[in-house]
Design an enzyme around this catalytic site. Structure first.
Site, PDB file in Angstrom:
ATOM      1  CE  LYS A  69      -2.261  -1.394   3.687  1.00  0.00           C
ATOM      2  NZ  LYS A  69      -1.596  -2.705   3.817  1.00  0.00           N
ATOM      3  CB  THR A  70       3.730   2.329   2.137  1.00  0.00           C
ATOM      4  OG1 THR A  70       2.986   1.982   3.293  1.00  0.00           O
ATOM      5  CG2 THR A  70       4.502   3.603   2.379  1.00  0.00           C
ATOM      6  CG  ASP A 114       0.312   3.325   6.876  1.00  0.00           C
ATOM      7  OD1 ASP A 114      -0.585   2.626   6.359  1.00  0.00           O
ATOM      8  OD2 ASP A 114       1.396   2.851   7.254  1.00  0.00           O
ATOM      9  CB  THR A 163      -4.779  -3.393   8.148  1.00  0.00           C
ATOM     10  OG1 THR A 163      -4.987  -2.631   9.341  1.00  0.00           O
ATOM     11  CG2 THR A 163      -3.354  -3.234   7.697  1.00  0.00           C
ATOM     12  NE  ARG A 222       6.700  -4.397   5.723  1.00  0.00           N
ATOM     13  CZ  ARG A 222       5.598  -3.660   5.729  1.00  0.00           C
ATOM     14  NH1 ARG A 222       4.483  -4.146   6.242  1.00  0.00           N
ATOM     15  NH2 ARG A 222       5.609  -2.440   5.244  1.00  0.00           N
TER      16      ARG A 222
END
Ligand code: ADP
Length: 346
Positions: A69-70, A114, A163, A222
């Site tokens: 997302k980032t 975020d 999330t 990640r």
């Protein structure tokens, strides 16, 4: 409680090693692996707004941690050629916090928030107005004499990441012109992520070794990148100098007790507890967490999404149940009467 290193390695949350992550972030949409439909949609959104010379609609990116997302927020800013301001929900608690950041924004800039579901209600309300009318009302004075002074803002694009999209109040959700729900990655896509990362980091890996890491990465880029770094450590210390092999990956990840399906010790203890202490379930989240001495939050945000997705756990209105695959994975024979209830989403 788990040993810290072990707790971190399979966590989809960022571990503060932003330097290592930043170096591996794709910079353009074309470099971003997987999530094809979302890439196509973002591409259209950005191209259309560039063509019309308008600012891009507000974008909401939803999905579990570690899926990009980032990274997508950085990419959209790059594709538009706009500046990017980064902040997060927990730091926006007072309406004044939102007013302060918005009043320092310049025309066309992108504001990335975020964990947007963690903003306070007053902060959210200030944001609604800014998203819709590009203004904020500054309240001067208190009580009956208080007056609202409207302050016009430059036009900006908000990119929110969450999330837990279900936790966003609908007035906030409705103000996004585009919402993308990111999904876990296929193993073949994770292999591509790993291949790109290995190249960037100068790690020589056999193709089968990349597949081996991909299959243990819980569908999350990640985690894939983090496991790759641990395998590199292993190679630096124990390697023979050639390309790292499947056996190197297995030995490295065995040290961290990560099995061939990507389960770690906590996942296995959890499944074992459900099976041995609760006869396979159903069992509630808090009881389940207590039975392995962990926080409910860790179980809910780290273990459960993965165990549900990989079919080891099922969720019913009465609680969580271990599936037949879970019994088999632990080397146990599932009871013949085991019925899998319907799984309910968030
Ligand atoms: P999120 O904001 O969803 O928690 P991030 O955008 O911070 O996730 O991504 C975590 C890491 O995973 C980044 O360093 C990035 O390098 C990598 N990553 C995520 N998605 C992709 C992708 N589609 N292709 C390549 N790398 C990715």
């Amino acid at each position: 409680m788990l040993h810290v290193a072990e707790e971190m390695i399979l966590s989809p949350h960022a571990d503060g090693d932003e330097g290592a992550e930043g170096a591996l972030r794709p910079k353009r949409l074309a470099e971003f692996i997987g999530q094809q439909r979302i890439k196509d949609q973002l591409n259209l959104l950005v191209s259309a707004s560039k063509k019309r010379g308008h600012i891009t609609d507000h974008i909401l990116l939803a999905g579990p941690p570690g899926l990009g997302k980032t990274t997508l927020a950085h990419i959209v800013a790059q594709e538009i050629g706009a500046g990017l301001r980064l902040t997060s929900g927990p730091t926006l608690q007072r309406a004044g916090d939102v007013a302060a950041i918005l009043s320092s924004i310049t025309e066309g800039e992108i504001l990335f928030i975020d964990e947007i579901h963690r903003m306070s209600r007053p902060a959210e309300e200030m944001l609604y107005l800014a998203m819709e009318d590009f203004r904020v009302d500054i309240i001067v004075g208190k009580g009956p004499g208080a007056t609202a002074i409207p302050l016009a803002l430059p036009r900006f694009t908000l990119i929110g990441a969450t999330t837990r999209a279900g936790l966003l109040p609908s007035p906030l959700r409705d103000r996004f012109g585009f919402t993308a729900q990111l999904d876990f990655y296929e193993e073949s896509e994770l292999k591509e992520v790993l291949s790109r990362s290995a190249q960037l980091l100068g790690i020589d890996m056999q193709s089968a070794a990349l597949s081996e890491i991909a299959s243990r990465s819980r569908g999350t880029p990640r985690i894939a990148n983090r496991l790759l770094r641990r395998v590199r450590d292993y190679g630096d210390v124990h390697g023979s100098g050639g390309a790292l092999s499947c056996d190197d990956v297995r030995s490295a990840l065995e040290l961290y007790e990560i099995d061939e399906r990507g389960l770690d010790r906590l996942d296995r203890s959890l499944l074992r507890a459900i099976i041995e202490r609760f006869n396979g379930g159903p069992v509630g989240l808090t009881t389940m967490a207590m039975s392995v001495g962990e926080e409910s939050e860790t179980i809910e945000s780290v273990c459960e999404p993965f165990l549900l997705r990989s079919g080891f756990l099922a969720r019913s209105p009465r609680g969580r149940m271990a599936t037949a695959s879970a019994w088999k994975h632990l080397g146990l024979v599932p009871p013949p009467t085991l019925e899998i209830p319907l799984t309910f989403g968030d």
